[in-house]
Design an enzyme around this catalytic site. Structure first.
Site, mmCIF file in Angstrom:
data_model
loop_
_atom_site.group_PDB
_atom_site.id
_atom_site.type_symbol
_atom_site.label_atom_id
_atom_site.label_comp_id
_atom_site.label_asym_id
_atom_site.label_seq_id
_atom_site.Cartn_x
_atom_site.Cartn_y
_atom_site.Cartn_z
ATOM 1 N N TYR A 1 0.596 -1.288 -0.350
ATOM 2 C CA TYR A 1 -0.224 -0.033 0.260
ATOM 3 C C TYR A 1 0.903 1.391 0.143
ATOM 4 C CZ TYR A 1 -3.864 3.208 1.246
ATOM 5 O OH TYR A 1 -4.711 3.887 0.366
ATOM 6 N N PHE B 1 -6.066 19.487 -24.968
ATOM 7 C CA PHE B 1 -6.581 17.661 -24.945
ATOM 8 C C PHE B 1 -8.496 18.038 -24.840
ATOM 9 C CE2 PHE B 1 -7.097 13.512 -24.341
ATOM 10 C CZ PHE B 1 -7.714 12.747 -25.819
ATOM 11 N N ASP B 2 -9.086 17.110 -25.538
ATOM 12 C CA ASP B 2 -10.592 17.563 -24.935
ATOM 13 C C ASP B 2 -10.710 16.964 -23.040
ATOM 14 O OD1 ASP B 2 -9.856 14.375 -24.868
ATOM 15 O OD2 ASP B 2 -12.216 13.966 -26.040
ATOM 16 N N LYS C 1 -0.213 6.445 -23.176
ATOM 17 C CA LYS C 1 0.326 6.528 -24.716
ATOM 18 C C LYS C 1 1.844 5.898 -24.281
ATOM 19 C CE LYS C 1 -3.877 8.540 -24.349
ATOM 20 N NZ LYS C 1 -3.516 9.898 -24.340
ATOM 21 N N HIS D 1 -19.172 13.567 -27.310
ATOM 22 C CA HIS D 1 -18.787 12.648 -27.959
ATOM 23 C C HIS D 1 -19.367 11.676 -27.343
ATOM 24 C CE1 HIS D 1 -15.137 14.064 -26.131
ATOM 25 N NE2 HIS D 1 -14.206 13.213 -26.310
#
Ligand SMILES: *Cc1c(COP(=O)(O)O)cnc(C)c1O
Length: 459
Positions: A71, A123-124, A257, A448
């Site tokens: 943890y 970025f969105d 990414k 979207h």
């Protein structure tokens, strides 16, 4: 190096389930013409995103199974932090479950109502997090970015005059940070040059405004710097990364990414003070400071993934594959955004469907048609994603209307991508029969993902 063959071999595979056009016609209808609603097993070639869809390596798999799941004080966290420190020089690392969670943690500490966050086409999710806090995401990208045919090698660059105006005309307390996205995803996966990064740093320092990176594709950006900015041609990718991050105050990362991980992200910070402020939100939203929504295995895998993503041979085959895909689309006369970006090819729907009115969502219409034609899934980057203006509630019409075909890392061969190019080539011949769309339901923010459409009856 002559032919850029893949810097790895494929050792585990997943079969593709084939579908027929008739099946796809009914599936797209059931999915309300929203490609996010499709069952993934009904997609033959999925270019929806390069996020979390890359193939992991044997060493990453070893990291996953041998992760330290403590943890607090996990050794896997330590491994990940060491690699991040090596590549960025940023000493504090807060793990998060993905990139938008990193934005949430950072912006909770820094962004308040009426603030202005200048950047290069946020970025969105970044924009969503800024607007959710009733602040403004101010786009200061160079004007070439809005021209899909401009050959500018660094179309992600910030327009220094626009930025300086924003920094000069707004009071300092309304400017919590400048956010530079490397590479610029919404702008076409376009890179930012090191010269531009240095100029932005100088402007930020002059006006006393912190500079942060959205570093989701920092390695691909570094590859473009090496191959397009003569001064850095002989530098290694990790050295270019360190140069990019020097004097930057911090960064948010989606490890889905260039971390080549199915999940994960982090905030990296220079200042002790901002680290302490962010730490509070991290514990509240994500988890304790040494796991933050990730398993130990995921963190170990990201540590390895970051090393692999910054390997030149890997980047050479990765970015090269995306470039070859763009070239093939062009051979089928498909209009695309150029130069081709690092992670995706963007089809220009305004040139593909020149007669379709903008309020019929040409890029969304084209993306749906490509699914029916070939079982291929891309994603709209246009009016649907641009969403409504938060104040006027009118549709926002961005400069470009694009279908992004994102290439997952290490997952598809050139054959798969050739088939996709052919699919768009076939569609081009019957483009005039593609119906426009209208919205039948939408969510108040980030519409979207869940929006529903129906085809227009154009008769
Ligand atoms: C994907 C992405 C994000 C958000 O990351 P998630 O992991 O999807 O939450 C933020 N910025 C950029 C540039 C991205 O590509």
């Amino acid at each position: 190096m002559s032919h850029p063959f893949e810097s790895y071999v494929i050792s585990v595979v997943r079969p593709i389930q084939m579908t027929t056009r008739e099946e796809r016609e009914s599936i797209i209808k059931e999915s309300h013409y929203n490609l996010f609603q499709l069952p993934a097993d009904k997609v033959m070639i999925d270019l929806l995103t390069d996020s979390g869809t890359g193939a992991i390596s044997n060493h990453q798999l070893a990291g996953i199974v041998s992760g330290d799941e403590s943890y607090a004080g996990s050794e896997s966290f330590e491994k990940m932090r060491t690699v991040i420190r090596e590549l960025t020089g940023l000493s504090h690392v807060i793990p998060t479950h993905q990139g938008r969670a990193a934005e949430n943690v950072l912006f909770s500490a820094l962004v308040k109502p009426d603030d202005i966050v200048p950047g290069n086409t946020h970025f969105d999710t970044t924009k969503g997090h800024i607007e959710f806090r009733k602040a403004v995401a101010l786009d200061c990208t160079i004007s070439e970015a809005g021209d899909p045919t401009s050959p500018h090698p660094f179309k992600g660059n910030v327009d220094l005059d626009k930025l300086e105006t924003a920094l000069k005309t707004n009071p300092r307390e309304k400017l919590p940070l400048v956010m530079m996205t490397v590479t610029c995803n919404s702008g076409g996966g376009q890179p930012v040059s090191l010269a531009n990064i240095k100029s932005v740093k100088a402007l930020c320092q002059k006006h006393g405004v912190p500079l942060y990176f959205d570093m989701a594709r920092f390695a691909e950006n570094a590859y473009f710097i090496k191959t397009r900015e003569a001064e850095y041609a002989d530098w290694t990718i990790p050295d270019i990364c360190r140069e990019m991050f020097s004097d930057v105050d911090g960064a948010t990362m989606s490890a889905k990414k260039d971390g080549i991980s199915a999940m994960g992200g982090f905030v990296a910070l220079r200042s002790d003070d901002v680290y302490q402020q962010c730490g509070v939100y991290s514990i509240l939203f994500e988890g304790y400071l040494t796991y933050g929504g990730m398993t130990g295995g995921t963190m170990a895998s990201i540590a390895q993934g970051l090393k692999e993503a910054t390997d030149f041979d890997y980047l050479h085959s990765r970015v090269g594959q995306v470039a070859r895909f763009g070239h093939q689309l062009k051979e089928y006369s498909v209009p695309i955004l150029e130069p081709v970006g690092g992670h995706a090819v963007y089809v220009d729907a305004l040139r593909f469907l020149p007669k379709m009115p903008r309020d019929q969502f040409p890029a969304q219409a084209l993306a749906c048609a490509a699914y029916v034609e070939g079982g291929v899934r891309g994603v709209e980057i246009g009016t649907v994603m641009a969403d409504r203006d938060p104040k006027t509630r009118e549709n926002r019409f961005p400069k470009m209307e694009l279908v992004r075909l994102a290439v997952p890392r290490r997952t598809l061969t050139d054959n798969h991508l050739h088939y996709v190019a052919q699919t768009f080539g076939n569609l081009l011949r019957s483009a005039s029969t593609i119906p426009g769309l209208e919205i039948t339901w939408e969510a108040p923010i980030l519409r979207h993902f869940t929006c529903r459409f129906k085809p227009r009856d154009n008769k």
